[in-house]
Design an enzyme around this catalytic site. Structure first.
Site, PDB file in Angstrom:
ATOM      1  N   SER A 193       0.866  -1.174   0.000  1.00  0.00           N
ATOM      2  CA  SER A 193       0.000   0.000   0.000  1.00  0.00           C
ATOM      3  C   SER A 193       0.903   1.224   0.000  1.00  0.00           C
ATOM      4  CB  SER A 193      -0.876   0.000   1.263  1.00  0.00           C
ATOM      5  OG  SER A 193      -1.497   1.253   1.476  1.00  0.00           O
ATOM      6  N   TYR A 230      -2.359  -1.483  10.387  1.00  0.00           N
ATOM      7  CA  TYR A 230      -2.270  -1.635   8.936  1.00  0.00           C
ATOM      8  C   TYR A 230      -0.966  -1.032   8.426  1.00  0.00           C
ATOM      9  CZ  TYR A 230      -3.890  -1.396   4.034  1.00  0.00           C
ATOM     10  OH  TYR A 230      -4.023  -1.528   2.671  1.00  0.00           O
TER      11      TYR A 230
END
Length: 259
Positions: free
Chosen positions: A141, A154
């Site tokens: 990401s 995350y």
């Protein structure tokens, strides 16, 4: 076709980005193992691939379960004889500030992303080393490279996956294995759709403001990245012909993060 007769495993491929990549790999000639928490969750993706003339199999694979991962990879090799490409894509999200974050929620996100990536990597490398090479890919990401509020597990997990990717690139080179990590911006998948109201509540703003002022604020054009954008990059990385491209984080984010 760029991936003719190659065998690929994609985790979390029952929907979203994983499904788009599975379908793209199949269009390029790969035999695709579609892995998800249950075989039923993977079945729609397999049906779509087969309806389009491709070859696929559905696997029940909880990526946090060591035995399930090893058994799944063994099943792929038993059916098709090899494993050439593996993409650790399975993921979850949790929205909370650090001081309110339950340890159980931290552990769940870390387990799925980072422990899962390790287990898939280890099982895949054993096969790739034995057969003389392969491609290990990770779904990172922009949060592999920078942080955002409310997403500490995350962000930490995605940073960890970047480190794992680089370690695999170093270790795998002598065995003919390349390793790269895809770093998308916001893609409007079910995972992101769930975050919009959660962030709106936590930040005290509207859902429209979350989209405009949080998710897409730093893009060059105010647009979401699409699953097709990510799938095209995943094909390119899987099909790239040499180790000139290894150990790299490739960002696809409408300019949100530039490196």
């Amino acid at each position: 076709m760029r991936m003719n007769n190659r065998v690929a495993l994609i985790t979390g491929a029952g929907r979203g980005i994983g499904r788009a990549i599975a379908e793209a790999y199949a269009r390029e000639g790969a035999k695709v193992a579609v892995a998800d928490l249950t075989e039923e969750a993977a079945a729609d993706t397999v049906s779509a691939i087969e309806a389009a003339g491709g070859t696929a199999m559905a696997l029940a694979m909880d990526v946090t379960d060591e035995q399930a991962v090893d058994n799944g990879v063994d099943a792929i090799v038993e059916r098709w004889g090899s494993l050439d490409i593996a993409l650790a894509n399975a993921g979850v999200q949790h929205i909370d500030p650090v001081h309110k974050l339950a340890f159980a929620d931290w552990r769940k996100v870390m387990n799925v992303h980072l422990d899962g990536a390790f287990l898939v990597t280890r099982a895949a490398l054993r096969q790739m080393y034995a057969s003389g090479g392969g491609v290990m890919l990770y779904m990172g990401s922009v949060h592999s490279l920078e942080a955002s509020p409310l997403k500490s597990p995350y962000v930490a997990a995605k940073h960890g996956m970047l480190g794992l990717c680089r370690a695999v690139a170093k270790e795998g080179a002598e065995h003919g294995v390349r390793s790269n990590i895809i770093c998308p911006g916001f893609v409007r998948t079910p995972l992101v759709e769930k975050q919009i109201p959660e962030q709106a509540k936590e930040l005290g703003i509207s859902e429209e403001e979350v989209i405009r002022n949080v998710m897409l604020k730093n893009t060059v054009d105010g647009e979401f990245t699409t699953v097709e954008d990510v799938a095209e990059l995943a094909v390119h990385l899987a099909a790239f012909p040499s180790a000139a491209l290894t150990g790299q984080s490739i960002v696809v984010s409408h300019g949100w993060h530039m490196q």
